[in-house]
Design a protein around this motif. Structure first.
Motif, mmCIF file in Angstrom:
data_model
loop_
_atom_site.group_PDB
_atom_site.id
_atom_site.type_symbol
_atom_site.label_atom_id
_atom_site.label_comp_id
_atom_site.label_asym_id
_atom_site.label_seq_id
_atom_site.Cartn_x
_atom_site.Cartn_y
_atom_site.Cartn_z
ATOM 1 N N SER A 295 46.792 46.612 32.794
ATOM 2 C CA SER A 295 46.273 46.022 31.561
ATOM 3 C C SER A 295 44.761 46.204 31.602
ATOM 4 C CB SER A 295 46.624 44.535 31.482
ATOM 5 O OG SER A 295 46.088 43.976 30.299
ATOM 6 N N PRO A 296 44.171 46.780 30.577
ATOM 7 C CA PRO A 296 42.757 47.186 30.666
ATOM 8 C C PRO A 296 41.751 46.042 30.598
ATOM 9 C CG PRO A 296 43.613 47.645 28.475
ATOM 10 C CD PRO A 296 44.785 47.172 29.290
ATOM 11 N N PHE A 297 42.220 44.790 30.604
ATOM 12 C CA PHE A 297 41.249 43.701 30.441
ATOM 13 C C PHE A 297 40.230 43.652 31.572
ATOM 14 C CE2 PHE A 297 44.694 41.395 32.729
ATOM 15 C CZ PHE A 297 43.970 40.885 33.795
ATOM 16 N N HIS A 298 40.616 44.157 32.761
ATOM 17 C CA HIS A 298 39.644 44.134 33.865
ATOM 18 C C HIS A 298 38.438 45.005 33.546
ATOM 19 C CE1 HIS A 298 40.780 48.169 35.464
ATOM 20 N NE2 HIS A 298 41.981 47.853 34.994
ATOM 21 N N MET A 299 38.656 46.093 32.793
ATOM 22 C CA MET A 299 37.539 46.938 32.380
ATOM 23 C C MET A 299 36.685 46.237 31.323
ATOM 24 S SD MET A 299 37.304 49.691 34.086
ATOM 25 C CE MET A 299 36.106 50.485 33.022
ATOM 26 N N TRP A 302 34.599 43.729 33.256
ATOM 27 C CA TRP A 302 33.576 44.414 34.051
ATOM 28 C C TRP A 302 32.469 44.958 33.154
ATOM 29 C CZ3 TRP A 302 33.623 49.958 36.233
ATOM 30 C CH2 TRP A 302 32.597 50.108 37.168
ATOM 31 N N THR A 303 32.867 45.536 32.019
ATOM 32 C CA THR A 303 31.876 46.063 31.081
ATOM 33 C C THR A 303 30.970 44.951 30.570
ATOM 34 O OG1 THR A 303 33.400 47.814 30.391
ATOM 35 C CG2 THR A 303 31.572 47.305 28.912
ATOM 36 N N LYS A 304 31.561 43.796 30.292
ATOM 37 C CA LYS A 304 30.776 42.654 29.811
ATOM 38 C C LYS A 304 29.769 42.204 30.868
ATOM 39 C CE LYS A 304 31.237 40.280 26.633
ATOM 40 N NZ LYS A 304 30.493 40.147 25.345
ATOM 41 N N VAL A 305 30.230 42.022 32.100
ATOM 42 C CA VAL A 305 29.341 41.568 33.177
ATOM 43 C C VAL A 305 28.264 42.612 33.457
ATOM 44 C CG1 VAL A 305 29.225 40.910 35.619
ATOM 45 C CG2 VAL A 305 31.145 40.134 34.207
ATOM 46 N N LYS A 306 28.681 43.879 33.497
ATOM 47 C CA LYS A 306 27.725 44.959 33.773
ATOM 48 C C LYS A 306 26.667 45.040 32.675
ATOM 49 C CE LYS A 306 29.379 49.145 33.837
ATOM 50 N NZ LYS A 306 30.065 50.391 34.260
ATOM 51 N N SER A 307 27.091 44.787 31.436
ATOM 52 C CA SER A 307 26.145 44.802 30.319
ATOM 53 C C SER A 307 25.096 43.705 30.478
ATOM 54 C CB SER A 307 26.908 44.618 29.001
ATOM 55 O OG SER A 307 26.017 44.461 27.926
ATOM 56 N N PHE A 308 25.545 42.505 30.849
ATOM 57 C CA PHE A 308 24.595 41.412 31.069
ATOM 58 C C PHE A 308 23.660 41.740 32.232
ATOM 59 C CE2 PHE A 308 27.661 38.409 28.876
ATOM 60 C CZ PHE A 308 26.804 38.187 27.803
ATOM 61 N N ALA A 309 24.212 42.326 33.287
ATOM 62 C CA ALA A 309 23.387 42.672 34.449
ATOM 63 C C ALA A 309 22.334 43.709 34.071
ATOM 64 C CB ALA A 309 24.272 43.194 35.578
ATOM 65 N N THR A 310 22.761 44.751 33.363
ATOM 66 C CA THR A 310 21.844 45.836 32.994
ATOM 67 C C THR A 310 20.750 45.344 32.054
ATOM 68 O OG1 THR A 310 23.632 47.452 33.229
ATOM 69 C CG2 THR A 310 21.696 48.125 31.964
ATOM 70 N N THR A 367 43.437 42.987 40.943
ATOM 71 C CA THR A 367 42.890 43.705 42.102
ATOM 72 C C THR A 367 41.676 44.529 41.685
ATOM 73 O OG1 THR A 367 45.032 43.843 43.200
ATOM 74 C CG2 THR A 367 43.374 45.444 43.863
ATOM 75 N N SER A 368 41.808 45.247 40.579
ATOM 76 C CA SER A 368 40.691 46.058 40.079
ATOM 77 C C SER A 368 39.511 45.178 39.688
ATOM 78 C CB SER A 368 41.144 46.883 38.871
ATOM 79 O OG SER A 368 42.148 47.807 39.237
ATOM 80 N N LEU A 369 39.801 44.049 39.042
ATOM 81 C CA LEU A 369 38.729 43.148 38.626
ATOM 82 C C LEU A 369 37.955 42.633 39.833
ATOM 83 C CD1 LEU A 369 37.250 41.573 36.439
ATOM 84 C CD2 LEU A 369 39.022 39.812 36.585
ATOM 85 N N LEU A 370 38.666 42.246 40.882
ATOM 86 C CA LEU A 370 37.995 41.756 42.086
ATOM 87 C C LEU A 370 37.164 42.857 42.734
ATOM 88 C CD1 LEU A 370 37.473 39.500 44.081
ATOM 89 C CD2 LEU A 370 39.597 40.100 45.260
ATOM 90 N N GLN A 371 37.681 44.077 42.739
ATOM 91 C CA GLN A 371 36.913 45.197 43.299
ATOM 92 C C GLN A 371 35.619 45.411 42.514
ATOM 93 O OE1 GLN A 371 39.865 48.303 43.097
ATOM 94 N NE2 GLN A 371 40.518 48.012 45.211
ATOM 95 N N HIS A 372 35.695 45.299 41.194
ATOM 96 C CA HIS A 372 34.485 45.431 40.370
ATOM 97 C C HIS A 372 33.466 44.349 40.747
ATOM 98 C CE1 HIS A 372 36.561 48.387 38.127
ATOM 99 N NE2 HIS A 372 37.236 47.586 37.323
#
Length: 552
Positions: A295-299, A302-310, A367-372
């Motif tokens: 399910s692509p929600f982990h992306m 991650w995109t949301k968090v990465k956007s805030f970080a950037t 699992t993917s979300l935690l890796q991100h």
């Protein structure tokens, strides 16, 4: 005669006072000041002659104070407006600077005003700057979504234009000792800080908080405003830092991070709502990504968090760290919330294959979300650790559900193995094999990090299969032991192949079936005992007594 002379002097002084006051009103400052100085000198002479007890002297001192007050007010007014009307005030400011310098020299002489004239001039400059900032257009946020961005743009433009005017024109009306350009720059640092404090009270939305922080930390000192080419080289030795109220920036960053958390919370709410409405309610099969259920929600997260970080990094490193930690703090409760909603909407699917597909899908996705999120461990170790514990708790429940379902499914077939019909009937083993094969197919849809799942099931099947040999006192006579050994070897080879396909790392279990087959295939007890010792050494869970009894 004396009274007439006193009245005449009084009328004369009253006329002088009115004349000086008129000169001040009409901005004839040089003449007004000269008359004031003459009146002040006269007062000082009379004070030396009469002392300080004379009523007439007290009245004269009062007149001086009133006139000086009017002069200072007029000067302050001219200074406040000087950059708005530079041409009209240019010559007047020359007289203003002379008066200020002259009064600073006479500061200790009687008859003047208390307080520094230079300080009053600086305060007037500040008041003028404050009025300039207040005049910058500020739309109501209800009428224009970009109200703050527009205002900050106009604010920067007004600052640069005002300082350009000071640099090119205004400062030449003063002597160098006034440090006019520096005074205006310092006034803007202070006034802008005060202005932004007022504006900040209206700022609630995330985009506006970001815009305000960016303007304060980056844009104000950039080439767009204080670093403007048009202000060089005069700005070279000037500070470009705003004078903000203590902890103002800290409060603003905290306010921004609170909005970040709220935004992440909304995103997570939408994800759960989408899963329910688009997947669970419709009983839709999950999608695949690289042959894995996903399910692509982990992306999305991650995109949301990465956007805030950037974006936060563009302001400063501290804000980046605070923003990411805020995201992770909000993420911490997401696994538990997701599990609760998944149980509520999908528990009725047990034990259908779709339930298993959903379990594997969310094992993969979390699992993917935690890796991100592990990528932020250096900057937010506590938050990543807490989030990891919550994800692992969800994983334990999802994986445990798969294991429990499989164990319950194969339990009756394992129990019926090694009974009297075992040697001639393969039905129970085939059922075990088919269910294990189905599980292997499910494992193929699970991302590689979950080899532990395959290991645990591998160990369980081996333990239960061999356990039947331990529990049942099955007799192999008349060469049946050779047939039994061959059957165990064939069945074992099929199980080994399945668990190899499942990527189980318990390859040390592969040989136990062969070794047991060798033991069962022996004809006499001495040979059996010779094979038992290495088996027990390799697999201490098997007891010598149990094996020897089960193979007799």
């Amino acid at each position: 005669m004396i009274r007439w002379m006193q009245r005449t002097r009084l009328e004369t002084r009253t006329g002088e006072v009115m004349q000086i006051n008129k000169l001040i009103e009409n901005e004839v400052l040089e003449e007004a000041h000269l008359n004031l100085l003459a009146l002040r000198q006269e007062f000082q002479q009379e004070q030396e002659q009469c002392g300080e007890d004379s009523m007439e002297l007290a009245k004269k001192e009062k007149d001086l104070s009133l006139l000086y007050g009017e002069l200072r007010n007029k000067i302050n007014s001219l200074v406040r407006d000087s950059n708005s009307l530079p041409n009209r005030n240019k010559e007047l400011l020359v007289y203003v600077s002379r008066i200020i310098q002259e009064e600073e020299k006479r500061a200790k002489d009687p008859g003047g005003l208390p307080g520094s004239w230079m300080e009053a001039w600086r305060e007037a400059v500040l008041e003028g700057v404050q009025a300039k900032l207040k005049s910058v257009h500020l739309e109501q946020k209800e009428k224009n979504a970009s109200w703050l961005a527009v205002h900050l743009g106009l604010l920067g433009k007004a600052i640069v234009e005002d300082l350009e005017s000071v640099r090119r024109h205004l400062r030449w009306s003063y002597p160098p000792s006034f440090r006019v350009f520096s005074t205006y720059v310092d006034s803007y640092h202070k006034a802008v800080g005060q202005h932004l404090k007022t504006v900040e009270q209206q700022v609630m939305e995330l985009k506006d908080l970001y815009a305000l922080l960016d303007w304060i930390i980056n844009r104000y000192k950039s080439e767009r405003i204080m670093g403007s080419v048009s202000l060089q080289p005069d700005m070279k030795d000037e500070s470009t830092d705003l004078q903000l109220e203590e902890n103002f920036l800290k409060r603003l960053k905290n306010k921004y991070c609170c909005r970040v958390k709220a935004d992440v919370r909304s995103t997570l709410d939408r994800i759960i709502t989408f899963e329910n409405e688009d997947v669970w309610r419709e009983r839709r099969s999950p999608d695949k990504d690289d042959d894995f259920l996903d399910s692509p929600f982990h992306m999305d997260i991650w995109t949301k968090v990465k956007s805030f970080a950037t974006n936060s990094r563009k302001i400063d490193a501290e804000l980046e760290q605070k923003a990411v930690c805020s995201c992770l703090e909000e993420l911490k409760d997401f696994p538990g919330r997701f599990e609760a909603e998944f149980r509520r909407h999908c528990s009725a699917l047990k034990p259908q294959p779709l339930w298993t597909e959903y379990q594997i899908t969310y094992i993969n996705s979390f699992t993917s979300l935690l890796q991100h999120m592990e990528g932020y461990r250096d900057s937010c170790p506590d938050q990543v650790e807490k989030f990891g514990r919550e994800v692992n708790g969800l994983m334990d429940w999802l994986i445990g559900g798969l294991q429990d379902h499989y164990k319950e499914d194969v339990k009756p077939y394992l129990r019926r193995m090694m009974t009297r019909k075992w040697l001639t009937v393969d039905e129970d083993f085939e059922q075990l094999y088919r269910r294990t094969e189905l599980l292997s197919q499910h494992c193929a849809l699970m991302r590689p990090p979950h080899v532990q799942f395959a290991r645990e099931l591998h160990y369980y099947v081996v333990k239960e299969y061999i356990g039947q040999l331990m529990k049942n006192n099955y007799s192999c006579k008349n060469r049946k032991h050779e047939k039994a050994a061959g059957k165990i070897r064939r069945q074992w080879d099929k199980l080994v192949e399945l668990f190899e396909n499942m990527k189980s790392e318990h390859d040390w279990l592969h040989h136990v079936g062969d070794e047991l087959s060798d033991i069962i295939g022996q004809k006499n007890k001495a040979d059996i005992k010779n094979h038992l010792k290495p088996l027990v050494e390799h697999y201490p869970d098997f007891r010598y007594f149990s094996i020897s009894h089960s193979t007799v």
